[in-house]
Design a protein around this motif. Structure first.
Motif, PDB file in Angstrom:
ATOM      1  N   ALA A   1       3.085   0.213   6.329  1.00 41.12           N
ATOM      2  CA  ALA A   1       3.951   0.956   5.405  1.00 41.12           C
ATOM      3  C   ALA A   1       5.388   0.958   5.911  1.00 41.12           C
ATOM      4  O   ALA A   1       6.331   0.750   5.139  1.00 41.12           O
ATOM      5  CB  ALA A   1       3.434   2.384   5.219  1.00 41.12           C
ATOM      6  N   PHE A   2       5.580   1.197   7.219  1.00 34.79           N
ATOM      7  CA  PHE A   2       6.934   1.162   7.773  1.00 34.79           C
ATOM      8  C   PHE A   2       7.575  -0.199   7.513  1.00 34.79           C
ATOM      9  O   PHE A   2       8.715  -0.276   7.055  1.00 34.79           O
ATOM     10  CB  PHE A   2       6.919   1.458   9.278  1.00 34.79           C
ATOM     11  N   ARG A   3       6.848  -1.262   7.791  1.00 32.04           N
ATOM     12  CA  ARG A   3       7.398  -2.607   7.589  1.00 32.04           C
ATOM     13  C   ARG A   3       7.711  -2.860   6.116  1.00 32.04           C
ATOM     14  O   ARG A   3       8.719  -3.487   5.789  1.00 32.04           O
ATOM     15  CB  ARG A   3       6.432  -3.648   8.117  1.00 32.04           C
ATOM     16  N   GLU A   4       6.864  -2.357   5.234  1.00 28.78           N
ATOM     17  CA  GLU A   4       7.083  -2.513   3.791  1.00 28.78           C
ATOM     18  C   GLU A   4       8.397  -1.840   3.377  1.00 28.78           C
ATOM     19  O   GLU A   4       9.233  -2.447   2.705  1.00 28.78           O
ATOM     20  CB  GLU A   4       5.902  -1.877   3.052  1.00 28.78           C
ATOM     21  N   PHE A   5       8.593  -0.593   3.803  1.00 24.94           N
ATOM     22  CA  PHE A   5       9.807   0.124   3.426  1.00 24.94           C
ATOM     23  C   PHE A   5      11.033  -0.430   4.150  1.00 24.94           C
ATOM     24  O   PHE A   5      12.129  -0.460   3.587  1.00 24.94           O
ATOM     25  CB  PHE A   5       9.645   1.621   3.682  1.00 24.94           C
ATOM     26  N   ALA A   6      10.858  -0.889   5.382  1.00 24.49           N
ATOM     27  CA  ALA A   6      11.981  -1.489   6.127  1.00 24.49           C
ATOM     28  C   ALA A   6      12.446  -2.771   5.473  1.00 24.49           C
ATOM     29  O   ALA A   6      13.653  -3.033   5.368  1.00 24.49           O
ATOM     30  CB  ALA A   6      11.581  -1.735   7.576  1.00 24.49           C
ATOM     31  N   GLU A   7      11.489  -3.582   5.024  1.00 27.00           N
ATOM     32  CA  GLU A   7      11.846  -4.831   4.346  1.00 27.00           C
ATOM     33  C   GLU A   7      12.635  -4.543   3.065  1.00 27.00           C
ATOM     34  O   GLU A   7      13.608  -5.217   2.758  1.00 27.00           O
ATOM     35  CB  GLU A   7      10.579  -5.625   4.028  1.00 27.00           C
ATOM     36  N   GLU A   8      12.194  -3.544   2.347  1.00 22.59           N
ATOM     37  CA  GLU A   8      12.881  -3.156   1.118  1.00 22.59           C
ATOM     38  C   GLU A   8      14.294  -2.660   1.390  1.00 22.59           C
ATOM     39  O   GLU A   8      15.219  -2.912   0.626  1.00 22.59           O
ATOM     40  CB  GLU A   8      12.069  -2.044   0.431  1.00 22.59           C
TER      41      GLU A   8
ATOM     42  N   GLU B   1      11.289  -0.834  14.556  1.00 21.68           N
ATOM     43  CA  GLU B   1       9.880  -1.216  14.569  1.00 21.68           C
ATOM     44  C   GLU B   1       9.247  -0.876  15.917  1.00 21.68           C
ATOM     45  O   GLU B   1       8.109  -0.411  15.975  1.00 21.68           O
ATOM     46  CB  GLU B   1       9.757  -2.713  14.255  1.00 21.68           C
ATOM     47  N   SER B   2       9.975  -1.076  17.002  1.00 19.48           N
ATOM     48  CA  SER B   2       9.457  -0.762  18.337  1.00 19.48           C
ATOM     49  C   SER B   2       9.219   0.727  18.515  1.00 19.48           C
ATOM     50  O   SER B   2       8.207   1.137  19.112  1.00 19.48           O
ATOM     51  CB  SER B   2      10.420  -1.255  19.420  1.00 19.48           C
ATOM     52  N   GLU B   3      10.130   1.546  18.017  1.00 17.58           N
ATOM     53  CA  GLU B   3       9.952   2.999  18.115  1.00 17.58           C
ATOM     54  C   GLU B   3       8.731   3.458  17.327  1.00 17.58           C
ATOM     55  O   GLU B   3       7.937   4.284  17.789  1.00 17.58           O
ATOM     56  CB  GLU B   3      11.207   3.727  17.613  1.00 17.58           C
ATOM     57  N   VAL B   4       8.576   2.915  16.123  1.00 15.65           N
ATOM     58  CA  VAL B   4       7.412   3.257  15.302  1.00 15.65           C
ATOM     59  C   VAL B   4       6.137   2.816  16.001  1.00 15.65           C
ATOM     60  O   VAL B   4       5.162   3.575  16.084  1.00 15.65           O
ATOM     61  CB  VAL B   4       7.537   2.652  13.885  1.00 15.65           C
TER      62      VAL B   4
ATOM     63  N   HIS C   1       0.814  -1.211   0.000  1.00 15.93           N
ATOM     64  CA  HIS C   1       0.000   0.000   0.000  1.00 15.93           C
ATOM     65  C   HIS C   1       0.853   1.269   0.000  1.00 15.93           C
ATOM     66  O   HIS C   1       0.533   2.235  -0.693  1.00 15.93           O
ATOM     67  CB  HIS C   1      -0.943  -0.020   1.207  1.00 15.93           C
ATOM     68  N   GLY C   2       1.934   1.281   0.778  1.00 13.95           N
ATOM     69  CA  GLY C   2       2.804   2.467   0.835  1.00 13.95           C
ATOM     70  C   GLY C   2       3.352   2.828  -0.531  1.00 13.95           C
ATOM     71  O   GLY C   2       3.300   3.986  -0.961  1.00 13.95           O
TER      72      GLY C   2
ATOM     73  N   LYS D   1      -4.104  12.880  10.889  1.00 13.71           N
ATOM     74  CA  LYS D   1      -4.688  13.596   9.751  1.00 13.71           C
ATOM     75  C   LYS D   1      -5.322  12.642   8.739  1.00 13.71           C
ATOM     76  O   LYS D   1      -5.938  13.082   7.780  1.00 13.71           O
ATOM     77  CB  LYS D   1      -3.617  14.446   9.050  1.00 13.71           C
ATOM     78  N   GLU D   2      -5.132  11.330   8.954  1.00 11.44           N
ATOM     79  CA  GLU D   2      -5.665  10.301   8.061  1.00 11.44           C
ATOM     80  C   GLU D   2      -5.223  10.532   6.614  1.00 11.44           C
ATOM     81  O   GLU D   2      -6.007  10.462   5.667  1.00 11.44           O
ATOM     82  CB  GLU D   2      -7.196  10.226   8.179  1.00 11.44           C
ATOM     83  N   CYS D   3      -3.924  10.795   6.471  1.00 14.83           N
ATOM     84  CA  CYS D   3      -3.338  11.140   5.171  1.00 14.83           C
ATOM     85  C   CYS D   3      -2.435  10.004   4.689  1.00 14.83           C
ATOM     86  O   CYS D   3      -1.303   9.865   5.148  1.00 14.83           O
ATOM     87  CB  CYS D   3      -2.542  12.440   5.297  1.00 14.83           C
ATOM     88  N   ASP D   4      -2.957   9.194   3.757  1.00 14.12           N
ATOM     89  CA  ASP D   4      -2.184   8.050   3.267  1.00 14.12           C
ATOM     90  C   ASP D   4      -0.873   8.463   2.604  1.00 14.12           C
ATOM     91  O   ASP D   4       0.148   7.794   2.765  1.00 14.12           O
ATOM     92  CB  ASP D   4      -3.012   7.212   2.295  1.00 14.12           C
ATOM     93  N   GLY D   5      -0.879   9.557   1.855  1.00 10.61           N
ATOM     94  CA  GLY D   5       0.357  10.020   1.227  1.00 10.61           C
ATOM     95  C   GLY D   5       1.391  10.427   2.267  1.00 10.61           C
ATOM     96  O   GLY D   5       2.578  10.131   2.135  1.00 10.61           O
ATOM     97  N   CYS D   6       0.937  11.104   3.314  1.00  8.70           N
ATOM     98  CA  CYS D   6       1.834  11.500   4.402  1.00  8.70           C
ATOM     99  C   CYS D   6       2.354  10.276   5.149  1.00  8.70           C
ATOM    100  O   CYS D   6       3.530  10.219   5.512  1.00  8.70           O
ATOM    101  CB  CYS D   6       1.104  12.422   5.375  1.00  8.70           C
ATOM    102  N   ILE D   7       1.472   9.313   5.378  1.00 10.76           N
ATOM    103  CA  ILE D   7       1.882   8.083   6.049  1.00 10.76           C
ATOM    104  C   ILE D   7       2.980   7.395   5.251  1.00 10.76           C
ATOM    105  O   ILE D   7       4.014   7.003   5.811  1.00 10.76           O
ATOM    106  CB  ILE D   7       0.672   7.148   6.274  1.00 10.76           C
ATOM    107  N   ALA D   8       2.787   7.244   3.956  1.00  9.58           N
ATOM    108  CA  ALA D   8       3.799   6.583   3.123  1.00  9.58           C
ATOM    109  C   ALA D   8       5.122   7.343   3.181  1.00  9.58           C
ATOM    110  O   ALA D   8       6.189   6.749   3.359  1.00  9.58           O
ATOM    111  CB  ALA D   8       3.303   6.464   1.686  1.00  9.58           C
ATOM    112  N   SER D   9       5.063   8.656   3.043  1.00  9.98           N
ATOM    113  CA  SER D   9       6.279   9.468   3.044  1.00  9.98           C
ATOM    114  C   SER D   9       7.022   9.359   4.369  1.00  9.98           C
ATOM    115  O   SER D   9       8.248   9.181   4.396  1.00  9.98           O
ATOM    116  CB  SER D   9       5.912  10.927   2.751  1.00  9.98           C
ATOM    117  N   HIS D  10       6.300   9.473   5.474  1.00 12.19           N
ATOM    118  CA  HIS D  10       6.980   9.482   6.772  1.00 12.19           C
ATOM    119  C   HIS D  10       7.309   8.086   7.278  1.00 12.19           C
ATOM    120  O   HIS D  10       8.249   7.932   8.068  1.00 12.19           O
ATOM    121  CB  HIS D  10       6.183  10.324   7.766  1.00 12.19           C
TER     122      HIS D  10
END
Length: 119
Positions: free
Chosen positions: A106-113, A78-81, A3-4, A58-67
């Motif tokens: 999204a964090f896990r997706e980008f971390a895995e990458e 992962e614990s900090e997030v 999704h991210g 803010k329920e902002c998917d674009g912001c979530i992906a970016s951050h």
């Protein structure tokens, strides 16, 4: 593609088109963004975690992906997030549980990458 990545891909061309239409606005935003995220009393990782929690509120998917990607790039664990998202849930109630889960995924997706290949 998770999704991210899908959100970032979906917004890429419309974002570019808008930047071309109002470049002065985007130049100002870029300058403010660089100043706000520069390390100071708070390090960049902490600032990304704050931004990710706000993105959930803010329920902002674009912001979530970016951050989420920014949190990975600045070395957040992962614990900090998860803890930052816990605060977002506490401040936002039920919607926080939906967008918090999206942010965690999204964090896990980008971390895995970003993780080095093991093999």
């Amino acid at each position: 593609m998770g999704h991210g990545h899908a959100v970032q891909e979906e917004l890429r061309e419309p974002g570019r088109a808008l930047r071309r239409a109002i470049p002065e606005v985007y130049d100002g935003y870029r300058t403010m963004h660089a100043a706000a995220y520069a390390a100071g009393a708070l390090d960049q990782k902490t600032k990304e975690l704050i931004a990710l929690a706000i993105a959930v509120g803010k329920e902002c998917d674009g912001c979530i992906a970016s951050h989420a990607r920014g949190a990975v790039r600045t070395g957040a664990t992962e614990s900090e997030v998860a803890e930052a998202l816990g605060v977002a849930i506490a401040m936002n109630g039920g919607p926080g549980t939906v967008y918090g889960a999206r942010a965690f995924a999204a964090f896990r997706e980008f971390a895995e990458e970003a993780a080095p290949s093991q093999g």
